[in-house]
Design a protein around this motif. Structure first.
Motif, mmCIF file in Angstrom:
data_model
loop_
_atom_site.group_PDB
_atom_site.id
_atom_site.type_symbol
_atom_site.label_atom_id
_atom_site.label_comp_id
_atom_site.label_asym_id
_atom_site.label_seq_id
_atom_site.Cartn_x
_atom_site.Cartn_y
_atom_site.Cartn_z
ATOM 1 N N GLY A 420 -4.522 -5.996 -0.244
ATOM 2 C CA GLY A 420 -3.910 -4.683 -0.421
ATOM 3 C C GLY A 420 -4.159 -4.024 -1.545
ATOM 4 N N GLY A 421 -4.326 -4.710 -2.513
ATOM 5 C CA GLY A 421 -4.644 -4.092 -3.838
ATOM 6 C C GLY A 421 -6.007 -3.307 -3.597
ATOM 7 N N ALA A 424 -5.441 -0.256 -1.650
ATOM 8 C CA ALA A 424 -4.771 0.567 -2.431
ATOM 9 C C ALA A 424 -5.591 1.244 -3.471
ATOM 10 C CB ALA A 424 -3.582 -0.112 -3.050
ATOM 11 N N ARG A 435 0.868 4.079 -6.945
ATOM 12 C CA ARG A 435 0.800 2.581 -6.655
ATOM 13 C C ARG A 435 1.620 2.409 -5.624
ATOM 14 N NH1 ARG A 435 -2.249 -0.536 -9.639
ATOM 15 N NH2 ARG A 435 -2.899 0.022 -11.709
ATOM 16 N N ARG A 439 -0.022 1.331 -1.726
ATOM 17 C CA ARG A 439 0.150 0.305 -1.142
ATOM 18 C C ARG A 439 0.606 0.318 0.251
ATOM 19 N NH1 ARG A 439 0.311 -4.971 -1.881
ATOM 20 N NH2 ARG A 439 1.770 -6.514 -0.788
#
Length: 631
Positions: A420-421, A424, A435, A439
């Motif tokens: 996910g990071g 993102a 952020r 996300r």
């Protein structure tokens, strides 16, 4: 270089570093002129004073103004750092490049020496060399040079290893070219740029190292002085009048930070070998570009990728098509894995790019996406994305308009970061999302590609996902923006048949939902025939046929396309007979002759095929073929 400086201006830390370095250079020139006399003036009435209006940084044990001495010491400090860096760079480059041209045993000995030097602590090596060479500026310069050399040697060794295996280096060895000439004419010119960039960073390290040696009493000795010597002299008074030590310390820190920021920014800028960034891109020399195709998302005209070689009278890196008598897309002194390729992809269309391994498919994708490795040179008459020249697109536009899906999703995902990071990050960098927004979008995109439990998968690392899940995650990464073009470079090769079908279905769904144009690259002509709307067949870097996917099985015209289709087994294939194949091998990019590259393997080839290359000719609506025997 202009493009590189443009990217540097958009890099705030890099700009700050450039300003600091420029200020230090100016100080080195004017410092001794303006403040030299003041720095040497002895004042018995002002000995060991602290800060005052007349002496902002105080005075030393002879009453000399320390601010003036700090300003004057800039020239000596920078000159010593430059000398140490050049010594270390020269020794390191020679040591690191030798294994690429020496015999095996000698190369192993040099490599072992480099490994031993890299493992030895740099500060200890500098101190040892400085002591052996004698106290003073000379010993300090030699010591820091010795400490810098192993880093340059390791970098040079790694870069030279990628060049040493090149065809033109092998050819030079076979021709008996002296090792010195191979080193200076073939290896070093092709690795010069990253070494020059590393030089900037090494300057900052040398400056700090020399100041450290002088502070320890091993460097510059009185009556000479640099920033490290001034720090050494002022340190005993730091608790009483700290400003006498903080002045030279601030100068050392500021200069070191400036060189490191500038070097880091330059390295990052030059590492981007994308088409708009231009380090390896040359303009096509064949007149004005054609008018844009209003119906195409991707428009490529006469795209050529060349990896320069050398021969007498030429230098490595010579751009193709710039010499008199050389037509665009050809280079007598290099290898061209892609030659004069033209294609278009319309919105919502999936175009398949097929051919054997080495035909130039992936290099075509790399050229479109700006990923051709150094020292590749890209030329084109037109390369447009959404009607705009790719060279005119900003980082944000390119990052959100173009999505790349690679063959190995595990290599495309950072194993140290959560899925996910990583998704993102695309929205944060290219679209300025927060952020939390990024996300939420990452989880939404993972759900869009039918990844089960997207919230949970976003919190996992890539190794915790299966191959099919990772490939879905890579596709979701491409959808984090609003891609108008998706380039899928053999995205199903490493997957089993069941997962492969799922990914193909997913790609079709994504195209239908987003309307994105898609260039699907594969060596599996059966997969291309099932997924794509149109097929472009490549051989030895050139397009040999273009036709609708529905005509692939029964309407292929070029002998190479027919041979590819005939080599595919099906349920009706007689298992008692050998599998069909194509005799011979595809020529290497540097070995392609003037005629049809497929002629040596073609049963229909004539003398004309071997001497004259056929151009693509229309064969009906949506069909083109390059073959003398097809009418």
């Amino acid at each position: 270089m202009t493009s590189l400086m443009g990217r540097l201006r958009r890099n705030v830390p890099g700009t700050a570093g450039a300003v600091i370095v420029a200020a230090m250079a100016v100080l080195a020139v004017i410092g001794p002129i303006l403040w030299g006399a003041q720095a040497e003036r002895i004042d018995a009435d002002a000995i060991l004073q602290g800060a005052s209006p007349g002496h902002p940084l105080g005075t030393d044990n002879l009453g000399r103004d320390l601010l003036a001495r700090v300003l004057v010491a800039g020239r000596y400090s920078l000159l010593l750092a430059l000398a140490a860096t050049l010594i270390g760079a020269l020794a390191g480059v020679v040591l690191g490049a030798l294994p690429s041209v020496l015999p095996r045993r000698a190369a192993r000995l040099v490599t072992g020496t480099v490994n031993a030097l890299v493992a030895f602590p740099g500060l200890l090596l500098a101190m040892f060399t400085a002591v052996v060479s004698g106290l003073g500026a000379r010993g300090a310069v030699l010591g820091i040079g010795a400490a810098i050399a192993p880093g340059f040697a390791r970098l040079t060794q790694n870069l030279a290893a990628t060049v040493a295996g090149s065809d033109y280096v092998a050819a030079a060895r076979m021709l008996g070219v002296p090792r010195r000439r191979i080193l200076t004419g073939h290896v070093l010119p092709n690795i010069a740029e990253p070494l020059i960039l590393h030089l900037t960073q090494a300057l900052g390290g040398a400056l700090l190292g020399l100041a450290g040696l002088s502070f320890l009493g091993l460097g510059v000795q009185p009556p000479d002085f640099d920033w490290g010597r001034l720090l050494f002299d002022g340190f005993p008074r730091i608790y009483v009048t700290p400003e006498v030590a903080l002045g030279p310390a601030a100068a050392i820190a500021l200069a070191g930070i400036g060189f490191n920021l500038l070097g880091d920014a330059l390295a990052k800028a030059a590492a981007r070998t994308t088409v708009p960034r231009g380090r390896t891109v040359a303009p096509a020399p064949s007149g004005p570009p054609p008018e844009p195709d209003p119906e195409a998302v991707l428009e490529v005209r006469d795209l050529t990728v060349t990896f320069p070689g050398t021969s007498p009278g030429t230098s490595p890196g010579t751009s193709p098509g710039t010499s008199p008598g050389t037509s665009p897309g050809t280079s007598p002194h290099g290898a061209s894995p892609v030659r004069n390729l033209s294609l278009t992809v319309a919105p919502g269309e999936i175009v398949g790019l097929v051919g054997e391994s080495g035909s130039g498919k992936s290099m075509t994708a790399a050229a479109i996406g700006g990923l051709v490795p150094y020292p590749g040179v890209v030329t084109y008459a037109a390369l447009r994305l959404g009607g705009k020249d790719v060279a005119a697109l900003t980082d944000k536009e390119l990052g959100t308009t173009l999505a790349m899906v690679f063959q190995d999703p595990l290599a495309a995902l950072n194993p140290a970061l959560k899925v996910g990071g990583q998704l993102a990050e695309v929205a944060i960098v290219h679209e300025g999302a927060t952020r939390e927004q990024a996300r939420r979008r990452a989880v939404d995109r993972l759900a869009q590609v039918h990844l089960p439990e997207p919230q949970r998968r976003a919190a996992q690392h890539p190794h915790e996902l299966s191959g099919g899940m990772r490939q879905r995650a890579v596709i979701a990464m491409g959808l984090m923006g609003t891609p108008r073009l998706i380039i899928a470079d053999e995205p199903t090769t490493a997957l089993d048949v069941t997962v492969q079908r799922q990914i193909l279905k997913l790609l079709r769904e994504v195209v239908e939902e987003t309307g994105a144009a898609t260039l699907f690259i594969s060596h599996d002509i059966a997969v291309v025939g099932e997924l794509c709307d149109r097929v472009v067949v490549m051989y030895a870097g050139r397009v040999v046929e273009e036709l609708p996917a529905g005509d692939l099985a029964g309407g292929a015209a070029h002998p190479y396309t027919k041979a590819l289709i005939a080599s595919l087994p099906d349920l009706d294939t007689d298992r008692d007979t050998p599998l069909a194949g194509i005799p011979g091998t595809q020529p290497a990019p540097a070995d392609v002759g003037p005629g049809c590259a497929f002629a040596p393997r073609c049963a229909l080839a004539t003398a004309r095929c071997s001497s004259e290359r056929p151009e693509l000719a229309d064969l009906g609506p949506g069909r083109r073929v390059a073959c003398w025997e097809v009418k």
